[in-house]
Design a protein around this motif. Structure first.
Motif, mmCIF file in Angstrom:
data_model
loop_
_atom_site.group_PDB
_atom_site.id
_atom_site.type_symbol
_atom_site.label_atom_id
_atom_site.label_comp_id
_atom_site.label_asym_id
_atom_site.label_seq_id
_atom_site.Cartn_x
_atom_site.Cartn_y
_atom_site.Cartn_z
ATOM 1 N N THR A 162 0.867 -1.184 0.000
ATOM 2 C CA THR A 162 0.000 0.000 0.000
ATOM 3 C C THR A 162 0.903 1.233 0.000
ATOM 4 O O THR A 162 2.134 1.100 0.007
ATOM 5 C CB THR A 162 -0.881 0.018 1.264
ATOM 6 N N PRO A 163 0.358 2.435 0.054
ATOM 7 C CA PRO A 163 1.218 3.614 0.215
ATOM 8 C C PRO A 163 1.989 3.621 1.528
ATOM 9 O O PRO A 163 2.924 4.409 1.688
ATOM 10 C CB PRO A 163 0.226 4.779 0.134
ATOM 11 N N GLY A 164 1.583 2.785 2.481
ATOM 12 C CA GLY A 164 2.337 2.640 3.717
ATOM 13 C C GLY A 164 2.064 3.711 4.755
ATOM 14 O O GLY A 164 2.888 3.931 5.642
ATOM 15 N N LEU A 165 0.930 4.349 4.686
ATOM 16 C CA LEU A 165 0.627 5.475 5.573
ATOM 17 C C LEU A 165 -0.373 5.108 6.671
ATOM 18 O O LEU A 165 -0.943 6.001 7.307
ATOM 19 C CB LEU A 165 0.093 6.646 4.744
ATOM 20 N N GLU A 166 -0.577 3.833 6.910
ATOM 21 C CA GLU A 166 -1.524 3.402 7.930
ATOM 22 C C GLU A 166 -1.043 3.826 9.328
ATOM 23 O O GLU A 166 0.137 3.689 9.658
ATOM 24 C CB GLU A 166 -1.692 1.884 7.906
ATOM 25 N N LYS A 167 -1.961 4.304 10.139
ATOM 26 C CA LYS A 167 -1.604 4.671 11.508
ATOM 27 C C LYS A 167 -1.399 3.448 12.386
ATOM 28 O O LYS A 167 -0.652 3.497 13.364
ATOM 29 C CB LYS A 167 -2.684 5.582 12.096
ATOM 30 N N GLY A 174 15.789 2.046 4.860
ATOM 31 C CA GLY A 174 15.515 3.448 4.582
ATOM 32 C C GLY A 174 15.365 3.812 3.124
ATOM 33 O O GLY A 174 15.077 4.959 2.796
ATOM 34 N N ILE A 175 15.543 2.843 2.230
ATOM 35 C CA ILE A 175 15.434 3.113 0.796
ATOM 36 C C ILE A 175 13.983 2.982 0.363
ATOM 37 O O ILE A 175 13.302 2.016 0.697
ATOM 38 C CB ILE A 175 16.308 2.148 -0.015
ATOM 39 N N VAL A 176 13.508 3.942 -0.383
ATOM 40 C CA VAL A 176 12.155 3.881 -0.941
ATOM 41 C C VAL A 176 12.178 2.939 -2.143
ATOM 42 O O VAL A 176 12.935 3.143 -3.094
ATOM 43 C CB VAL A 176 11.668 5.276 -1.362
ATOM 44 N N GLU A 216 6.899 -1.158 -1.909
ATOM 45 C CA GLU A 216 7.298 -2.560 -1.789
ATOM 46 C C GLU A 216 8.008 -2.831 -0.473
ATOM 47 O O GLU A 216 7.789 -3.852 0.171
ATOM 48 C CB GLU A 216 8.202 -2.920 -2.979
ATOM 49 N N SER A 217 8.878 -1.930 -0.048
ATOM 50 C CA SER A 217 9.598 -2.117 1.203
ATOM 51 C C SER A 217 8.833 -1.437 2.327
ATOM 52 O O SER A 217 7.649 -1.093 2.184
ATOM 53 C CB SER A 217 11.017 -1.578 1.081
ATOM 54 N N LEU A 218 9.490 -1.203 3.458
ATOM 55 C CA LEU A 218 8.774 -0.610 4.593
ATOM 56 C C LEU A 218 8.744 0.915 4.539
ATOM 57 O O LEU A 218 7.901 1.546 5.164
ATOM 58 C CB LEU A 218 9.397 -1.087 5.903
ATOM 59 N N SER A 219 9.674 1.528 3.796
ATOM 60 C CA SER A 219 9.682 2.986 3.680
ATOM 61 C C SER A 219 8.484 3.467 2.866
ATOM 62 O O SER A 219 8.031 2.790 1.943
ATOM 63 C CB SER A 219 10.974 3.455 3.017
ATOM 64 N N ASN A 220 7.998 4.663 3.208
ATOM 65 C CA ASN A 220 6.759 5.139 2.583
ATOM 66 C C ASN A 220 6.854 6.547 1.987
ATOM 67 O O ASN A 220 5.842 7.150 1.653
ATOM 68 C CB ASN A 220 5.612 5.098 3.600
ATOM 69 N N ARG A 221 8.058 7.079 1.881
ATOM 70 C CA ARG A 221 8.321 8.422 1.366
ATOM 71 C C ARG A 221 7.913 9.534 2.335
ATOM 72 O O ARG A 221 8.185 10.697 2.088
ATOM 73 C CB ARG A 221 7.599 8.668 0.019
ATOM 74 N N ASP A 222 7.264 9.166 3.440
ATOM 75 C CA ASP A 222 6.839 10.157 4.432
ATOM 76 C C ASP A 222 7.965 10.313 5.454
ATOM 77 O O ASP A 222 8.306 9.362 6.151
ATOM 78 C CB ASP A 222 5.547 9.692 5.111
ATOM 79 N N GLU A 247 6.637 0.545 8.877
ATOM 80 C CA GLU A 247 7.738 1.152 9.631
ATOM 81 C C GLU A 247 7.608 0.915 11.136
ATOM 82 O O GLU A 247 8.617 0.906 11.856
ATOM 83 C CB GLU A 247 7.790 2.654 9.370
ATOM 84 N N LEU A 248 6.390 0.716 11.608
ATOM 85 C CA LEU A 248 6.170 0.561 13.044
ATOM 86 C C LEU A 248 6.818 -0.712 13.592
ATOM 87 O O LEU A 248 7.246 -0.741 14.745
ATOM 88 C CB LEU A 248 4.670 0.579 13.345
ATOM 89 N N GLU A 249 6.891 -1.762 12.773
ATOM 90 C CA GLU A 249 7.561 -2.979 13.235
ATOM 91 C C GLU A 249 9.056 -2.738 13.440
ATOM 92 O O GLU A 249 9.636 -3.164 14.449
ATOM 93 C CB GLU A 249 7.368 -4.113 12.219
ATOM 94 N N ILE A 250 9.686 -2.071 12.504
ATOM 95 C CA ILE A 250 11.120 -1.804 12.631
ATOM 96 C C ILE A 250 11.375 -0.834 13.774
ATOM 97 O O ILE A 250 12.374 -0.963 14.502
ATOM 98 C CB ILE A 250 11.685 -1.260 11.306
#
Length: 516
Positions: A328-333, A368-370, A379-385, A393-396
Motif C-alpha cells: 500500500t502507500p504505507g501510511l496506515e496509523k 531506509g530506501i524507498v 514494496e519495502s517498509l519505507s513510505n516516502r513520508d 515502519e512501526l515494526e522496525i
C-alpha cells in the motif's frame, strides 16, 4: 532442460572432474566405484550451508534415484554418513545435516549417490571450516540478485564473474540475501544492449518463460548451477540463503492475485509461492527439520533463523516476504506487517540473548530506501513520508527501540534488493523517530542482474547516504561492470571492516567499525 542445457551440464562435469575435484583416497564405505554405464552422476555440483561451530548442511543433486552418502574428513578423522534417498519428489536433490563437528576445523566432505545395489556414482568434494572458538579472523561476503532482468549466463564473457570475484576473497561463508533466482524474468538467447553489443545468454526451456509450475521453478535454480563460477564457489564456500520476491514473482505478498498476462496457467500468488518455496528449499543447503532422516522429503524450513559463527559473530537472517501485508502507500496509523509479530519477538529475543561481539542482521529488504511498487504503493517498509513511523515502519521502530532499551550494541544491518550498493548511517539526531541508537546499514548487489539506482531515501529513521555506486542508465548490463558485493572481516580484537566491491573484486569503499 533443453538439449543445449544438457550438453553444457555434461561438459562442465567432465571439466570439473578432470581439473579440480579431489578424491579423498581409500576409506570406509567409499572405495572407488567401477566406471560403468548408468552410474549416478552429480548434475549440479555440491554445496554446504548454515555452517556453525559444530554443524553444517551438505547438498547434492543426482542424475537418477539414489541415496546421498557423505564421507566426512578432518585431519585423521573420517566418518561416513548415509543420508536420504533422492527421488523425483525432491527433483533428485538431497541433503545431509552434519552435527557433532569440532569448532575451528577444516572439513572435506566427499559426496556421492549410491544405487540400490550399493554402487557409488560420481564423487565431488565440498570444503568448509567450522567457526572457531577463538578465531584469529572471520570473514564473509554478501550480495543478492542472480540472473535477473534477462541477463543470464554469458559464456563468451566467462559466465557469472561476480561469483568468481567473491570466491577469490576466500571468505568463511557467503550470505545470499535474496533474489537467488528470477522466476518472473524470462531469458532469450540474445539481447541487444544500448551500445549495440549483443549479450548472449545460455538458455534452457525452464528460463524461457515465467515460472508457474514446480518444474519451472526448479529449472530456474538448476540454471544458476550450470555456471562454473557458481559451482566452484559453492563447493568451497558455505552459503547462508534467504529469499525475497523474485523467487516467486516481483513485489508479491500473500493473498495477491496477479494481473500479469504472462501468467496463463496460474495467477494465485499463494499457489505460486508454495511451489517457489518448495523449489527454493530443495535447492538451498538450509537446515531442514527432517534432513537427518533417511526418508525423502523435508519439512518446511523456517527461513528466518540465527547462524552462530563463534564468539565474534552471530548472523540473523530475516524473512520479509512470507508474513508481509499487502503493498500500500504505507501510511496506515496502525502497524502493518513486514516481519510479523512472531518474527519481531524472535529477533528482539535472540539478538538480546546473543553473546557475540557483532550481531549482523541480514534483511532481504532495505530499511531506509524507498522501493516503489507502481506509482503509489510501496514494496519495502519505507513510505516516502519523513515523519513518524507509519504502517510497516512501526515494526522496525519496535525492533530498534527494543535494542536501545536492552542496551544491545554492535548491531549492523546488511541487505541487497535494490541493484546498487550503498553505505547508510542512521542516527536519531537526523530522524523523526528518535528512540534508537545509531547504526549502519550496508547495501550490496546485484551480483548478476541489471543495475539501477540510486533510490530516494526516507528520513523517518535518519539515514545519511555516506557512499553509493549505481548504474549509469536503468537496467544496465552486467557488461558495464556495475555489479556489487559486500565483504566483511572481523579481526582477533573485534574490529569489523566492511567494504563494498565491484565485479572485479576492487574495493570501492571501506569502513572500520570498533566494537563498543
Amino acid at each position: 532442460m533443453t538439449q543445449l542445457g544438457r550438453h553444457l551440464d555434461r561438459r562442465t562435469l567432465l571439466q570439473v572432474g578432470a581439473g579440480g575435484v579431489v578424491a579423498l583416497g581409500a576409506g570406509p564405505a567409499l572405495a572407488s566405484p567401477a566406471l560403468v554405464r548408468g552410474r549416478i552422476d552429480l548434475t549440479s555440483g555440491v554445496q554446504t550451508g548454515d555452517v556453525t561451530t559444530r554443524s553444517a548442511v551438505t547438498w547434492a543433486r543426482a542424475s537418477r534415484p539414489g541415496r546421498l552418502v557423505a564421507r566426512v574428513v578432518s585431519g585423521r578423522s573420517t566418518r561416513v554418513v548415509r543420508g536420504p534417498w533422492a527421488t523425483a519428489e525432491t527433483d533428485f536433490t538431497a541433503k545431509i545435516a552434519l552435527d557433532g563437528l569440532a569448532p575451528g576445523r577444516e572439513y572435506a566432505v566427499e559426496l556421492a549417490f549410491e544405487d540400490g545395489d550399493g554402487n557409488l556414482g560420481e564423487r565431488q568434494t565440498a570444503r568448509f571450516s567450522t567457526a572457531a572458538v577463538h578465531p584469529a579472523r572471520t570473514s564473509f561476503v554478501w550480495t543478492g540478485d542472480t540472473c535477473g532482468q534477462g541477463w543470464g549466463i554469458n559464456e563468451e564473457l566467462g559466465g557469472l564473474l561476480g561469483y568468481r570475484a567473491m570466491h577469490e576473497t576466500r571468505p568463511d561463508f557467503f550470505i545470499h540475501a535474496g533474489d537467488t533466482i528470477y522466476a518472473d524474468g524470462p531469458m532469450v538467447a540474445e539481447v541487444v544492449e544500448p551500445d549495440g553489443q549483443v549479450w548472449r545468454n545460455l538458455v534452457t526451456e525452464e528460463v524461457s518463460k515465467v515460472a508457474e509450475t514446480l518444474t519451472e521453478f526448479r529449472g530456474r535454480h538448476n540454471y544458476n548451477l550450470l555456471d562454473h563460477n557458481v559451482r566452484a564457489m559453492y563447493a568451497d564456500v558455505p552459503v547462508i540463503a534467504q529469499w525475497d520476491d523474485h523467487e516467486t514473482t516481483n513485489n508479491w505478498w500473500p493473498g495477491e492475485v496477479l494481473e500479469d498476462p504472462r501468467y496463463t496457467q496460474e495467477r494465485s500468488v499463494d499457489v505460486l509461492a508454495a511451489r517457489a518455496r518448495q523449489a527454493w528449499q530443495e535447492y538451498m543447503p538450509i537446515a531442514d527439520a527432517r534432513a537427518h532422516r533417511r526418508d525423502h522429503g523435508f519439512a518446511p524450513a523456517r527461513i528466518y533463523r540465527k547462524v552462530e559463527r563463534g564468539p565474534q559473530l552471530d548472523v540473523f537472517c530475516l524473512d520479509m516476504r512470507t508474513f508481509k501485508d499487502e503493498n500500500t502507500p504505507g501510511l496506515e496509523k496502525e502497524r502493518t506487517r513486514i516481519l510479523g509479530e512472531e518474527q519481531v519477538d524472535w529477533l528482539i529475543r535472540e539478538v538480546r540473548r546473543s553473546k557475540a561481539t557483532w550481531k549482523v542482521i541480514s534483511a532481504d529488504l532495505p530499511l531506509g530506501i524507498v522501493v516503489p511498487d507502481g506509482p503509489v504503493n510501496q514494496e519495502s517498509l519505507s513510505n516516502r513520508d519523513p515523519g513518524a513511523p507509519l504502517g510497516k515502519e512501526l515494526e522496525i521502530a519496535e525492533v530498534l527501540s527494543a535494542f536501545k532499551r536492552h542496551g544491545i550494541k554492535n548491531v549492523v544491518w546488511i541487505t541487497a534488493d535494490v541493484h546498487y550498493c550503498a553505505a547508510h548511517h542512521y542516527d536519531p539526531s537526523r530522524a523523526a523517530f528518535t528512540d534508537f541508537d545509531p547504526f549502519w546499514e550496508f547495501v550490496a548487489g546485484p551480483i548478476a542482474a541489471g543495475t539501477f539506482g540510486p533510490n530516494e531515501m526516507d528520513a523517518t529513521f535518519g539515514p545519511e547516504v555516506v557512499f553509493s555506486a549505481h548504474a549509469d542508465t536503468p537496467n544496465e548490463s552486467p557488461r558495464a561492470g556495475h555489479q556489487f558485493f559486500g565483504h566483511a572481516e572481523i579481526d582477533r580484537d573485534g574490529l569489523l571492516t566492511v567494504s563494498l566491491r565491484d565485479i572485479t573484486g576492487a574495493v570501492l569503499w571501506s569502513k572500520d567499525l570498533d566494537p563498543a
